[in-house]
Design a protein around this motif. Structure first.
Motif, PDB file in Angstrom:
ATOM      1  N   GLY A  40      -7.184   1.570 -14.372  1.00 55.89           N
ATOM      2  CA  GLY A  40      -7.671   2.363 -13.249  1.00 55.89           C
ATOM      3  C   GLY A  40      -7.676   1.598 -11.953  1.00 55.89           C
ATOM      4  O   GLY A  40      -7.779   2.196 -10.877  1.00 55.89           O
ATOM      5  N   SER A  41      -7.537   0.282 -12.025  1.00 59.44           N
ATOM      6  CA  SER A  41      -7.528  -0.577 -10.844  1.00 59.44           C
ATOM      7  C   SER A  41      -6.459  -1.648 -11.025  1.00 59.44           C
ATOM      8  O   SER A  41      -6.228  -2.122 -12.145  1.00 59.44           O
ATOM      9  CB  SER A  41      -8.902  -1.226 -10.642  1.00 59.44           C
ATOM     10  OG  SER A  41      -8.838  -2.270  -9.695  1.00 59.44           O
ATOM     11  N   SER A  42      -5.819  -2.029  -9.944  1.00 56.50           N
ATOM     12  CA  SER A  42      -4.806  -3.079 -10.032  1.00 56.50           C
ATOM     13  C   SER A  42      -5.409  -4.400 -10.483  1.00 56.50           C
ATOM     14  O   SER A  42      -4.731  -5.225 -11.101  1.00 56.50           O
ATOM     15  CB  SER A  42      -4.109  -3.251  -8.681  1.00 56.50           C
ATOM     16  OG  SER A  42      -5.051  -3.585  -7.670  1.00 56.50           O
ATOM     17  N   GLN A  43      -6.692  -4.593 -10.210  1.00 55.94           N
ATOM     18  CA  GLN A  43      -7.357  -5.838 -10.610  1.00 55.94           C
ATOM     19  C   GLN A  43      -7.590  -5.905 -12.114  1.00 55.94           C
ATOM     20  O   GLN A  43      -7.875  -6.977 -12.657  1.00 55.94           O
ATOM     21  CB  GLN A  43      -8.686  -5.956  -9.857  1.00 55.94           C
ATOM     22  CG  GLN A  43      -8.502  -6.009  -8.349  1.00 55.94           C
ATOM     23  CD  GLN A  43      -9.776  -5.711  -7.581  1.00 55.94           C
ATOM     24  OE1 GLN A  43     -10.818  -5.443  -8.177  1.00 55.94           O
ATOM     25  NE2 GLN A  43      -9.695  -5.746  -6.255  1.00 55.94           N
ATOM     26  N   ASP A  85      -0.348 -10.427   4.073  1.00 53.40           N
ATOM     27  CA  ASP A  85      -1.070 -11.498   3.390  1.00 53.40           C
ATOM     28  C   ASP A  85      -2.076 -10.910   2.399  1.00 53.40           C
ATOM     29  O   ASP A  85      -3.250 -11.241   2.410  1.00 53.40           O
ATOM     30  CB  ASP A  85      -1.784 -12.371   4.426  1.00 53.40           C
ATOM     31  CG  ASP A  85      -2.207 -13.709   3.845  1.00 53.40           C
ATOM     32  OD1 ASP A  85      -1.672 -14.088   2.791  1.00 53.40           O
ATOM     33  OD2 ASP A  85      -3.084 -14.367   4.433  1.00 53.40           O
ATOM     34  N   ILE A  86      -1.574 -10.015   1.565  1.00 55.40           N
ATOM     35  CA  ILE A  86      -2.421  -9.344   0.573  1.00 55.40           C
ATOM     36  C   ILE A  86      -1.881  -9.646  -0.822  1.00 55.40           C
ATOM     37  O   ILE A  86      -0.684  -9.500  -1.079  1.00 55.40           O
ATOM     38  CB  ILE A  86      -2.452  -7.820   0.812  1.00 55.40           C
ATOM     39  CG1 ILE A  86      -2.975  -7.504   2.220  1.00 55.40           C
ATOM     40  CG2 ILE A  86      -3.319  -7.124  -0.234  1.00 55.40           C
ATOM     41  CD1 ILE A  86      -2.910  -6.039   2.572  1.00 55.40           C
ATOM     42  N   ALA A  87      -2.730 -10.064  -1.703  1.00 57.10           N
ATOM     43  CA  ALA A  87      -2.334 -10.361  -3.080  1.00 57.10           C
ATOM     44  C   ALA A  87      -1.881  -9.073  -3.768  1.00 57.10           C
ATOM     45  O   ALA A  87      -2.246  -7.963  -3.352  1.00 57.10           O
ATOM     46  CB  ALA A  87      -3.496 -10.990  -3.846  1.00 57.10           C
ATOM     47  N   PRO A  88      -1.067  -9.180  -4.839  1.00 60.90           N
ATOM     48  CA  PRO A  88      -0.618  -7.971  -5.546  1.00 60.90           C
ATOM     49  C   PRO A  88      -1.764  -7.064  -5.979  1.00 60.90           C
ATOM     50  O   PRO A  88      -1.587  -5.846  -6.058  1.00 60.90           O
ATOM     51  CB  PRO A  88       0.143  -8.534  -6.751  1.00 60.90           C
ATOM     52  CG  PRO A  88       0.633  -9.876  -6.289  1.00 60.90           C
ATOM     53  CD  PRO A  88      -0.449 -10.407  -5.399  1.00 60.90           C
ATOM     54  N   ASP A  89      -2.942  -7.647  -6.265  1.00 60.48           N
ATOM     55  CA  ASP A  89      -4.115  -6.852  -6.644  1.00 60.48           C
ATOM     56  C   ASP A  89      -5.220  -6.976  -5.598  1.00 60.48           C
ATOM     57  O   ASP A  89      -6.404  -6.788  -5.911  1.00 60.48           O
ATOM     58  CB  ASP A  89      -4.635  -7.276  -8.017  1.00 60.48           C
ATOM     59  CG  ASP A  89      -5.016  -8.759  -8.062  1.00 60.48           C
ATOM     60  OD1 ASP A  89      -4.737  -9.474  -7.070  1.00 60.48           O
ATOM     61  OD2 ASP A  89      -5.579  -9.196  -9.080  1.00 60.48           O
ATOM     62  N   GLY A  90      -4.852  -7.267  -4.371  1.00 59.80           N
ATOM     63  CA  GLY A  90      -5.854  -7.460  -3.317  1.00 59.80           C
ATOM     64  C   GLY A  90      -6.570  -6.184  -2.932  1.00 59.80           C
ATOM     65  O   GLY A  90      -7.683  -6.228  -2.402  1.00 59.80           O
ATOM     66  N   ILE A  91      -5.959  -5.034  -3.152  1.00 62.85           N
ATOM     67  CA  ILE A  91      -6.586  -3.729  -2.907  1.00 62.85           C
ATOM     68  C   ILE A  91      -6.622  -2.998  -4.239  1.00 62.85           C
ATOM     69  O   ILE A  91      -5.590  -2.856  -4.912  1.00 62.85           O
ATOM     70  CB  ILE A  91      -5.801  -2.919  -1.861  1.00 62.85           C
ATOM     71  CG1 ILE A  91      -5.691  -3.704  -0.553  1.00 62.85           C
ATOM     72  CG2 ILE A  91      -6.461  -1.565  -1.615  1.00 62.85           C
ATOM     73  CD1 ILE A  91      -4.844  -3.027   0.505  1.00 62.85           C
ATOM     74  N   TRP A  92      -7.782  -2.484  -4.629  1.00 63.24           N
ATOM     75  CA  TRP A  92      -7.971  -2.001  -6.006  1.00 63.24           C
ATOM     76  C   TRP A  92      -7.020  -0.878  -6.396  1.00 63.24           C
ATOM     77  O   TRP A  92      -6.618  -0.785  -7.562  1.00 63.24           O
ATOM     78  CB  TRP A  92      -9.420  -1.560  -6.207  1.00 63.24           C
ATOM     79  CG  TRP A  92      -9.761  -0.247  -5.528  1.00 63.24           C
ATOM     80  CD1 TRP A  92     -10.225  -0.071  -4.270  1.00 63.24           C
ATOM     81  CD2 TRP A  92      -9.636   1.063  -6.100  1.00 63.24           C
ATOM     82  NE1 TRP A  92     -10.411   1.264  -3.998  1.00 63.24           N
ATOM     83  CE2 TRP A  92     -10.060   1.990  -5.115  1.00 63.24           C
ATOM     84  CE3 TRP A  92      -9.206   1.551  -7.340  1.00 63.24           C
ATOM     85  CZ2 TRP A  92     -10.062   3.364  -5.330  1.00 63.24           C
ATOM     86  CZ3 TRP A  92      -9.219   2.921  -7.564  1.00 63.24           C
ATOM     87  CH2 TRP A  92      -9.633   3.824  -6.568  1.00 63.24           C
ATOM     88  N   ASN A  93      -6.644  -0.013  -5.434  1.00 64.19           N
ATOM     89  CA  ASN A  93      -5.789   1.128  -5.794  1.00 64.19           C
ATOM     90  C   ASN A  93      -4.360   0.963  -5.282  1.00 64.19           C
ATOM     91  O   ASN A  93      -3.647   1.945  -5.085  1.00 64.19           O
ATOM     92  CB  ASN A  93      -6.390   2.429  -5.273  1.00 64.19           C
ATOM     93  CG  ASN A  93      -6.541   2.438  -3.756  1.00 64.19           C
ATOM     94  OD1 ASN A  93      -6.515   1.390  -3.117  1.00 64.19           O
ATOM     95  ND2 ASN A  93      -6.703   3.620  -3.186  1.00 64.19           N
ATOM     96  N   VAL A  94      -3.940  -0.292  -5.086  1.00 62.99           N
ATOM     97  CA  VAL A  94      -2.588  -0.587  -4.621  1.00 62.99           C
ATOM     98  C   VAL A  94      -2.020  -1.750  -5.431  1.00 62.99           C
ATOM     99  O   VAL A  94      -2.707  -2.750  -5.651  1.00 62.99           O
ATOM    100  CB  VAL A  94      -2.560  -0.942  -3.121  1.00 62.99           C
ATOM    101  CG1 VAL A  94      -1.149  -1.355  -2.690  1.00 62.99           C
ATOM    102  CG2 VAL A  94      -3.046   0.228  -2.278  1.00 62.99           C
ATOM    103  N   VAL A  95      -0.771  -1.605  -5.888  1.00 64.03           N
ATOM    104  CA  VAL A  95      -0.024  -2.739  -6.439  1.00 64.03           C
ATOM    105  C   VAL A  95       0.919  -3.198  -5.343  1.00 64.03           C
ATOM    106  O   VAL A  95       1.879  -2.512  -4.990  1.00 64.03           O
ATOM    107  CB  VAL A  95       0.767  -2.335  -7.701  1.00 64.03           C
ATOM    108  CG1 VAL A  95       1.612  -3.510  -8.184  1.00 64.03           C
ATOM    109  CG2 VAL A  95      -0.182  -1.878  -8.801  1.00 64.03           C
ATOM    110  N   GLY A  96       0.610  -4.373  -4.750  1.00 64.94           N
ATOM    111  CA  GLY A  96       1.322  -4.830  -3.563  1.00 64.94           C
ATOM    112  C   GLY A  96       2.435  -5.810  -3.865  1.00 64.94           C
ATOM    113  O   GLY A  96       2.685  -6.191  -5.021  1.00 64.94           O
TER     114      GLY A  96
END
Length: 698
Positions: A163-166, A666-677
């Motif tokens: 449910g979250s990228s993290q 400068d955002i980690a792949p899981d830096g935003i919970w609902n985004v895979v960056g």
């Protein structure tokens, strides 16, 4: 008055252009010359020797590129560790008048160019051309998707949704680097033919292939994944025309057409998250559709004794009829394709007339109409969360623009001139918050060059924009605050002043100073952009220290400040924001020629630029978003040695030091919970290029 003609006199008169037309009008034209006793068959210019054969220079170069960030290839035009190039500037002249030229610049590198012309001067010419352009963003983007470069992106077999990228346990184990860059290659063929004095014609064809990857995103409700969108575009362009020309007039009819093709119509991608709210496990997005554009224009110009009149009318049409992407879509669409069609019509008129020796008047009128004839269809409206049951319609936006300009130049006396003018513009838009906007601008410019070694001018202008009643509608922005005003439609008062001074205190020193200040006041706006100021100034100096040594330097600064107001309660303003942007550019260059018995040339060029942006928002308290900056140093040190009479050797050392801190990169792949960056893609590098080259003069 009788006079004799010679070859030099004829050449000067034949190329005198408008001046010769004025002379003819006064009875001094070439046709009035007394040629009764001229023995044309005896003319012989003994010194007019035309060199035949091949002459010019050819060169090759090889370089070593040391960089850990592919972005440096934008400055060096070299992506790989080793780079090579070919340069050429060749001319062939035949005894029968045949002429051919070959120009090559950095051919083999990412900004290479080749241009070949062959034909007879004044009769025909065949042109072949090639150009390569590349733009690099990053080579350190990270993605867990497989199949990058194609139109279907899948996740690894062992991928665990969450449910979250993290909470995605296999995210970091599945990341692989990818390169975001675009490369364009253009190749063209052209032919021009000059008929018997009166007419000429031409046709040019060009194909551009654009390939690479660019950043995109795919969504399932409120969850998104950064995706690598494949780019494989082909654009074919053709231009053709016929021109008729007389002594004081010409007219031409031209055609321009382009056809765009995309090898990919859609991009499929796996859902990296748990499918929520009934979301699918695999999604699709449509890509840039195939389309065409065609334009036909008719133009003409007439030169009278003191007046030049020109006109152009054109008609064009843009079409797009690619099938809609319906993969994974569970609702019926009203039609299989957009069947888009836009007609474009335009008229351009211009007149320049010299009323007297001191006064010149110029006027112009431009009309353009964009008529969107795409069929209006009824569509099922889908929001981010559900199907709301209502319907929506595609909006066929139209715009008609009219511009009129009137200007007067008055030469007060030698070295002193005054200019003034009035500019008018009106835009009529369909399905917009404001149907009509009108803009009126008055300007004046004074130039003074009567003082020895001085040239200076100052220009000021004032403009106002207003229009019809501003209102939102279901076609435009029914969900927007009624007090919101879009900056391109809102009432605006614009004041601008600019000036420039050039001074040559000595023959070896040149100073140049300039400044510009503009303020836009949106005095009737409560929600939206309320004020914007733009201040810039620059200075440059060129100093010849000696006959062989030159020093140059320049500095430029631009400050842009924008103020806006917003509302968090969908009513009156509750917060304000200020965006401050500043750009500084500094440069210097030094060159020393004719060293070592006039065989060696040394030089260095340096530039530094720094762009800085800061945003502050005030809503009870003031919050600073922090500075964004991008800094870059560029150095080029070079030396050229004339080894023999025909061969020269050159070495270039280039260095680029770049640094930025864009928070969006400068955002980690899981830096935003609902985004895979894509991970951190900021840049901080030192890059070096050494290039050795040799040129040979034929």
């Amino acid at each position: 008055m009788k006079f004799k003609l010679n070859l030099v006199t004829l050449a000067l008169l034949a190329n005198a252009g408008i001046a010769s037309t004025a002379m003819a009008a006064g009875g001094y034209g070439l046709q009035n010359a007394n040629t009764d006793k001229v023995k044309f068959d005896k003319w012989d210019c003994k010194r007019c020797v035309v060199e035949t054969g091949v002459n010019g220079t050819v060169g090759v170069g090889v370089g070593y590129n040391d960089s850990n960030d592919i972005r440096s290839a934008n400055a060096f035009a070299a992506e790989n560790e080793f780079a090579g190039k070919v340069d050429a500037d060749l001319t062939y002249v035949g005894k029968s008048g045949y002429r051919a030229t070959v120009e090559a610049d950095n051919l083999g590198m990412e900004n290479g160019r080749l241009d070949i012309n062959a034909g007879k001067v004044g009769q025909y010419n065949l042109n072949l051309n090639y150009r390569q352009i590349a733009t690099y963003k990053t080579d350190s983007a990270m993605s867990p998707y497989l199949g990058i470069g194609g139109d279907d992106l899948t996740l690894p077999d062992n991928w665990q949704t969450a449910g979250s990228s993290q909470d995605m346990s296999e995210l970091y184990n599945s990341l692989n680097p990818l390169e975001l860059s675009l490369k364009r290659k253009r190749a063209g063929l052209g032919f021009a033919y000059q008929g018997e004095e009166l007419w000429s014609t031409y046709v040019n064809y060009q194909r551009e292939d654009k390939t690479g990857l660019k950043q995109a995103s795919g969504s399932f409700f409120n969850q998104s994944m950064m995706l690598a969108e494949p780019v494989d575009y082909t654009t074919d362009t053709i231009e053709a025309g016929v021109k008729l020309k007389g002594d004081n007039w010409f007219t031409a009819i031209n055609y321009n057409g382009s056809v765009f093709k995309n090898a990919y119509s859609q991009l499929g991608f796996d859902n990296a998250f748990n499918p929520t709210f009934g979301a699918a496990t695999h999604g699709y997005m449509s890509l840039d559709p195939d389309n065409e554009a065609h334009t036909v224009s008719l133009m003409g110009q007439m030169n009278l004794s003191q007046t030049i009149m020109s006109a152009r009318v054109h008609y064009g049409q843009m079409t797009q009829d690619q099938a809609f992407v319906t993969s994974g879509y569970g609702y019926q669409v009203p039609t299989e394709s957009l069947d888009g069609k836009v007609d474009m019509t335009g008229v351009n008129l211009k007149l320049v007339s010299r009323i007297s020796r001191s006064v010149r008047v110029n006027a112009s009128y431009d009309y353009s109409d964009r008529d969107n004839k795409t069929n209006i269809e009824e569509w099922t409206q889908i929001s981010i969360n559900d199907v709301n049951g209502q319907v929506a319609y595609n909006t066929p936006y139209d715009i008609t623009t009219q511009r009129a300009k009137l200007g007067v130049d008055y030469r007060i006396n030698r070295g002193m001139k005054l200019e003034a003018g009035y500019d008018y513009r009106t835009d009529e838009r369909s399905y917009q918050d404001r149907e009509t906007t009108d803009e009126n601008t008055l300007w004046t410019k004074f130039r003074l060059s009567s003082f020895e070694n001085w040239d200076m001018w100052v220009k000021g202008s004032y403009g106002q924009r207003d229009g019809s009643q501003y209102q939102a509608s279901e076609w435009t922005s029914s969900e927007s605050n009624d007090l919101l005003r879009k900056y391109n439609l809102a009432d605006r008062k614009r004041t601008m002043i600019e000036a420039r001074v050039t001074h040559n205190p000595t023959d070896s020193l040149t100073l140049d100073l300039g400044t510009r200040y503009a303020i836009d006041d949106y005095d009737e706006t409560q929600i939206g952009l309320t004020e914007s100021t733009d201040l810039s100034y620059d200075a440059s100096v060129t100093y010849m220290l000696s006959d062989d040594m030159t020093l140059t330097a320049f500095y430029n600064r631009q400050n842009i400040e924008s103020e806006q107001a917003g509302s968090s309660s969908f009513s009156a303003p509750t917060w304000t924001g200020v965006v401050e942007d500043q750009v500084d550019v500094i440069g210097a260059g030094w060159s020393y020629n004719n060293l070592m018995e006039k065989k060696l040339r040394l030089g260095v060029d340096y530039t530094y630029s720094n762009s800085d942006s800061n945003t502050q928002v005030t809503q009870g308290i003031t919050g600073d978003y922090g500075d964004y900056y991008a800094k870059v140093h560029n150095v080029n040190i070079y030396g050229q040695y004339q080894a023999t009479e025909k061969m020269a050797l050159r070495v270039d050392y280039k260095m680029e030091k770049y640094e930025d801190n864009d928070a969006g990169n400068d955002i980690a792949p899981d830096g935003i919970w609902n985004v895979v960056g894509f991970g951190s893609n900021s840049h901080d590098y030192n890059a070096h290029l050494i290039m050795l080259s040799m040129s040979y003069r034929l």
